[in-house]
Structure formats: C-alpha cells, structure tokens
Enzyme design. Structure first.
Site, mmCIF file in Angstrom:
data_model
loop_
_atom_site.group_PDB
_atom_site.id
_atom_site.type_symbol
_atom_site.label_atom_id
_atom_site.label_comp_id
_atom_site.label_asym_id
_atom_site.label_seq_id
_atom_site.Cartn_x
_atom_site.Cartn_y
_atom_site.Cartn_z
ATOM 1 N N LYS A 35 -3.913 -6.477 18.184
ATOM 2 C CA LYS A 35 -2.847 -5.507 18.000
ATOM 3 C C LYS A 35 -3.603 -4.012 17.753
ATOM 4 C CE LYS A 35 1.289 -7.940 17.559
ATOM 5 N NZ LYS A 35 2.030 -8.350 16.490
ATOM 6 N N HIS A 86 -3.512 0.591 13.576
ATOM 7 C CA HIS A 86 -2.638 1.835 13.346
ATOM 8 C C HIS A 86 -3.077 2.681 12.258
ATOM 9 C CE1 HIS A 86 0.129 -0.144 10.796
ATOM 10 N NE2 HIS A 86 0.255 -1.195 11.651
ATOM 11 N N HIS A 94 -3.312 1.142 8.821
ATOM 12 C CA HIS A 94 -4.444 0.269 8.558
ATOM 13 C C HIS A 94 -5.398 1.348 8.226
ATOM 14 C CE1 HIS A 94 -2.251 -2.712 11.392
ATOM 15 N NE2 HIS A 94 -2.409 -3.305 10.318
HETATM 16 N N1 ARG Z 1 -1.553 -7.407 8.705
HETATM 17 C C1 ARG Z 1 -0.278 -6.759 7.975
HETATM 18 C C2 ARG Z 1 0.441 -5.664 8.561
HETATM 19 O O1 ARG Z 1 -0.275 -5.181 9.434
HETATM 20 C C3 ARG Z 1 -0.467 -6.245 6.473
HETATM 21 C C4 ARG Z 1 -0.932 -7.336 5.571
HETATM 22 C C5 ARG Z 1 -0.723 -6.647 4.289
HETATM 23 N N2 ARG Z 1 -1.196 -7.469 3.012
HETATM 24 C C6 ARG Z 1 -0.312 -8.711 2.824
HETATM 25 N N3 ARG Z 1 -0.650 -9.670 1.769
HETATM 26 N N4 ARG Z 1 1.069 -8.760 3.196
HETATM 27 O O2 ARG Z 1 1.400 -5.364 8.613
#
Ligand code: ARG
Length: 649
Positions: free
Chosen positions: A166, A169, A172
């Site tokens: 994905k 964005h 991130h």
């Molecule tokens: N991968 C998730 C996203 O892109 C963020 C993860 C954040 N960390 C967690 N422990 N939930 O939305």
C-alpha cells in the site's frame, strides 16, 4: 566527573569554593543548572527560604531582554500581601556574585543576567571538551542516576509502520520523522532504545495480493522494485475485485426485482453463485486461510513479498539515518498470544459475546471509547486484537520500561482503546508504560505529483527540486564535490524541517517552494548555517595552518570576546543542555528546532562583528573557539533531529 573537576577548578578561581548543585541537577553538563543552583544558594542564604523552593521558581527566559533567569516573587509561595514589596526586598538582599549581575526588579518579577565573561569562559571550553555529546544528558535513562551500574531503562519506539503493498502515505512519513527524532533523543538521554517497525503485513489483503501476483506479477519487476510493483499488482487486482463486487450487487438487485415480480430467480442465483465462487474475494479468503494455517507454499510467497519489501525499506530509511532493531509486524503476532489475551479478557469479564462476535464494551469507562470488536464472527482476529497481544509479546522480549507508539492522530481512538483494554485486563503497569505520540495531517501532498506515493519518490522529487535551486547559484554549485548527493541530503532536510517546525498535532501544508528555500526557517537554511561555520574553520586553517594543532578549549583566551553579539551567541550555546532536558518533557521536535533557529539567527548577526581573518592572533583564536563551539552545538542539535549536517553546499 572530569567535567565536574574542570568546572570546580574554574569556579575556585572565581571565588566559589563548592560546586553549586541542587539535588537532581547536572551543573557540569548544563550551565543553567549551575546558575540556577548558584542563585538558589545565594537567595536561600539571603532570604532564609529553602533552596528546594527557590530552584524551580528560577526560570530560563525566552528573551534576554527579560534576563537569563527570572523569578516571580509569588512562585516562592510565601504568605506576603504585597508581592512587589517582597520582590524589592529580595532584590535588595541579593549579594554580590562572581557569576551573576546585580538583580533587576520589575514589579513582582526578579530578573538575573549572567556576567558575560565568566559565562563565556565556562561555556565555550565546556562545549569544545564535550564535543559531539555537548548538551546530551545520559543520566536521564539510568535506573538510578547515582549508580550507573544498575543499568539503563529500556524503551521501545515503534514508528513508521507502513503497510506492505500500500502507499507510504503522509502519516507514515510523519511517523518516520518524529519517531526517528524521539529514538535519537532518548538514546542521547541514556535510555536503551529499541527502534521497532510494526509492518502492516497480515490480513486477507495479502491473499488478494498473492492472487494478483499470479495474474499480473513479474519476477523481474518484483526484484527490481518490490514496493512499487506490489502496489501496482494490488491496484490491478483490487480493480477486478471491485468490478466483481459491482457485478454481484447488480445480480442481487436483479434477484430482488424478479422476486417482486414473482418470477423464477434460479438462473440469476446461479450466476451470482458463479461469480462469488470464482471471484478474487473467495480465492483470497482461501489463500489467506492457507497462510494462517501455516501452509508452506502460501506462506513462502507472502514471506518473499515481505522480505523484499523490507530490504527496500531499509535502503530508504538509511537515507534518513534510520536503522531498525526490529522489523516486527502484524503477521508476527502469535495465535497463542491472541488466545491467551482472549482468555484473560473473558475471565476478567472484560469481553462479552455479541451476536457471535467478541466485543469489549468500553463505554463503561468513557462514552468516547465506544465498543471495540476483538474477534469477528468467523473467528478471525483484528488490528486491535493483534495490538493487544503484541504488547505482552514485546514485554516478554524486551522488558521495556516505556513504549512509545508514534501514530497519526486518526488512530487516537484505536490506541486509547488498546491502552484501556490492557488496563482492564489487569496489565495496569504495562498500560501505564505505553504512550501514544500523535500528530496531525500533511495537506496537499498526494496531489503534488502522481508519483509521490512512496517515501522514495517523495525524497526523489524534493532532491530534484533542491538540485534545481542549487543550480541557480552557478559559482557555488561548481564548488560542491558531489552535488547530487548534497541535493539529496538538503532535500531530506527540507522535508524533515518542514515537518518538525510546528507542534506535532498541527496539520501543515506540503509546500515544495517554501521548504526548499534557503531563506526563512527552513532545512536548507539550517544546513547553510552549518556549512558556513565549517567554511570558516577551513578558511582560517588555510590562512594560518598551525591553528589546526592548537587545542582551542585550553589555549583560547575567551575574555577577548567582548562584543554583545559574541555574548549573545554564548548565551544560546549555554542554553542547549537545558533545551535538551526540556525536549524530553515536551517530546516535540519543534522545541529543538526553534532553538536551533534562534542559535543560527544569533550567528548571522555576529559575523560582521566578530571577524576572524585579519584580527590579532589571540582574538582570532578566541573567535575561532566560539565559532567552533557554535558549529558543534548546531551539529549536535541537528543530529538529534535526524538531519545529516553538511560541510559544504
Ligand atoms: N500499519 C498501521 C497503519 O498504517 C500503523 C500501525 C501503528 N502501530 C500500531 N501498533 N497499531 O495504519
């Protein structure tokens, strides 16, 4: 200890026999601790008030017009009717000090200025001696600051955490920048920091991806550009899946219509079944089931996607000076841990059954927390379920004292639910050790350029722009050894500084022109300030080569710095260790950045008044010592932010 000895020696010469040190202060590392302790000591003697009360009342000021330290008489918490009168009394009783000027009283406020010469002589050599660690305070992370043998406290910073296949964005990007900064900060504060990336790498969509790869994938492309290619595949297969969804909706509507007309639906129902059975969705579901069951072929393909993506991520993160200790991810959370968590939730009556699904009703703690599903009807886990189980796993593995989740504020509710559930499960200490560092959105980024979907593309685009800006000054451009590399570093600085300028929670607009400008408070401006200081040293040593062998910390006579611009600069240098400590409290990159801009502004106002070449030798040494100390301080601050200071640009 060495620094303390050197300092004690210098203070003795000024007539101060004992190092002023209130409890939990670090006068040898932090000039402000020294001055606050000293003033508190004097005031305690003259007023009879406990120095423990005085110390915290002494505040570093924002502007030197208001002193270096100020104190509101009311902050001493004495029962006095007339605070102005009280302030005047304290002011009158304040004795002569070798370090501090006569106090100035304004209404109920007392203002203290540091005497310039002792300040300069104490601070500049201290900066030069501490070098690359000036300002850092590695006592903060000790379990017991008075006994380092008891070890350091353990911290996990979880940040970046993109989703495989994905787009990377803006959320991130910010998590990466802010998380990198926090990890550096706590490192420099003596914590034992583990940098963790928690990848989004699990769920039915990875079944979708595998099906898609079968249809549209290319081995060659995958190896060349795994992140981009997997994304392309995902987009293509998702389109088919969406078309199938539409088709099914259409057929369902048709069935309803036929039913209304009391006609035979069996033919259309057969068609519907056909699409459902042979569609992407069903295939993906089956595929993901194989993955969850540990079927080696299915898992093998998925693992390859994951490994290749990580390899690529690593290279990109390296451009930002970030290295992870742990590439974790949703896929890594064990079923066993989730079952275990489910058991605890059930036993403690935290969870309940709701129409076949398992939910946690958090409204009893707070309406805002709502109800959270932790297990779907079909028995599968969710994002939240995996996060709950991951906390215990991480604790088993690292025994952390503190864990920070750097995640966009869109996920405020998710993390609040996570922490509350942990708490309700009886993991009170674990819940208290966790914290969410959130941040606002970046506006106007995705529309800039179609390619700005992945971190690499964003950095590439900005580097190109930076290269363009550099070319506008041809004469300078020609002197840079590796302009492409420099443009890359400057571009990264531009992006990062723009991101860290405001408070984390604020949204900001991605503004390519503004961030790549050399003027105003930008990344390139900060880099320019650093490069200019490097060039000063280069020029001086080229003109007077023997200077390279002189230890400026001991040889320079700093009493020769008499210009106010010089003293103002020293004041900024003196503040850095205190800013560092304050940053641990605010956890805001802007605390460091605002300071660095103040420092660079003080620098630019000093150049005309404190020239080196053409001065007397002794003056030259003193000024070079000052500029070297400034370069070091700027460099240290930039590195905490995660920037790579350039020497030429
Ligand atoms: N991968 C998730 C996203 O892109 C963020 C993860 C954040 N960390 C967690 N422990 N939930 O939305």
């Amino acid at each position: 200890a060495q620094a303390a000895e050197a300092l004690t020696g210098k203070l003795k010469a000024l007539g101060i026999d004992q190092l002023p040190a209130e409890p939990n202060t670090y006068p040898a590392l932090n000039p402000y601790d020294l001055y606050r302790s000293h003033v508190a000591e004097l005031l305690s003697k003259s007023t009879g008030i406990d120095s423990k009360i005085i110390y915290p009342a002494l505040q570093r000021t924002v502007k030197t017009e208001h002193g270096d330290l100020q104190m509101a008489a009311a902050a001493l918490r004495q029962k006095r009717k007339d605070m102005k009168e009280f302030a005047q009394e304290i002011g009158n009783g304040f004795p002569e000090s070798p370090l501090v000027e006569k106090v100035v009283v304004m209404d109920a406020l007392l203002m203290f200025w540091f005497k310039p010469q002792p300040l300069t002589s104490l601070v500049v050599p201290a900066v030069l001696k501490s070098g690359a660690s000036y300002g850092f305070n590695n006592f903060q992370g000790l379990r017991d600051p008075s006994d380092p043998s008891k070890g350091r406290k353990k911290m996990i910073v979880e940040f970046s955490s993109p989703n495989i296949a994905k787009p990377f964005h803006a959320g991130h990007l910010r998590s990466t920048i802010i998380g990198g900064f926090l990890a550096n900060l706590y490192d420099a504060a003596g914590w034992d920091v583990t940098r963790m990336n928690y990848l989004g790498d699990w769920g039915k969509q990875y079944g979708v991806l595998a099906i898609g790869f079968d249809l549209f994938g290319s081995e060659e492309e995958l190896v060349k550009n795994p992140i981009g290619h997997l994304y392309d595949v995902y987009v293509k297969i998702s389109k088919i899946s969406a078309e199938e969804g539409d088709k099914m909706k259409e057929l369902k509507a048709k069935i309803e219509e036929l039913k209304k007309e009391e006609k035979d639906t069996s033919e259309v129902e057969k068609q519907l079944q056909e699409v459902a059975d042979n569609g992407v969705d069903e295939a993906a579901r089956k595929y993901f089931k194989r993955m969850t069951e540990g079927e080696p072929v299915a898992l093998g393909i998925w693992r390859r996607f994951r490994d290749l993506s990580i390899e690529k991520y690593k290279k990109t993160y390296a451009r930002l000076n970030i290295r992870y200790d742990d590439y974790s991810g949703e896929s890594q959370v064990k079923d066993e841990s989730m079952d275990n968590a489910a058991k605890i939730m059930e036993e403690k009556k935290v969870s309940e059954n709701s129409e076949g699904a398992i939910i946690v009703d958090l409204t009893k703690y707070s309406k805002k927390l709502g109800k959270a599903v932790v297990r779907k009807k079909d028995g599968t886990s969710l994002y939240l379920t995996r996060d709950i189980a991951a906390v215990s796993e991480r604790y088993e593995k690292y025994k952390f004292d503190k864990m920070i989740y750097v995640v966009a504020s869109q996920q405020d509710l998710h993390l609040a639910q996570l922490f509350k559930i942990l708490d309700a499960m009886g993991h009170k200490e674990l819940a208290a050790a966790c914290s969410h560092i959130n941040f606002g959105m970046v506006l106007g980024m995705s529309t800039r350029k179609g390619t700005a979907k992945f971190l690499d593309d964003i950095l590439e685009t900005v580097a190109e722009k930076m290269h363009e800006v550099m070319r506008t000054n041809q004469a300078k451009y020609e002197q840079v050894d590796d302009p492409v590399k420099t443009a890359d570093v400057l571009g990264i600085s531009a992006v990062m500084v723009q991101d860290m300028k405001g408070k984390r929670i604020n949204n900001y607009t991605f503004d390519m022109d503004r961030m790549t400008s050399f003027e105003g408070d930008t990344g390139p401006y900060l880099q320019y300030a650093h490069a200019r200081l490097c060039s000063i040293t280069r020029k001086v040593t080229a003109a007077v080569p023997e200077i390279a062998n002189i230890d400026l910390a001991t040889a320079a006579d700093l009493t020769l710095i008499t210009e106010t611009q010089g003293t103002d600069l020293v004041r900024q240098l003196a503040a850095w260790p205190d800013i560092f400590i304050n940053t641990l409290k605010t956890q805001e990159p802007t605390t460091v950045l605002t300071y660095l801009f103040k420092l660079t502004h003080a620098l630019s106002s000093s150049y005309d008044h404190l020239q080196i070449l053409g001065s007397e030798r002794e003056t030259m040494l003193a000024r070079l010592a000052l500029y070297t100390a400034a370069r070091q301080t700027l460099n240290n601050g930039m590195r905490i932010l995660g920037l790579s200071p350039v020497e030429r640009m």
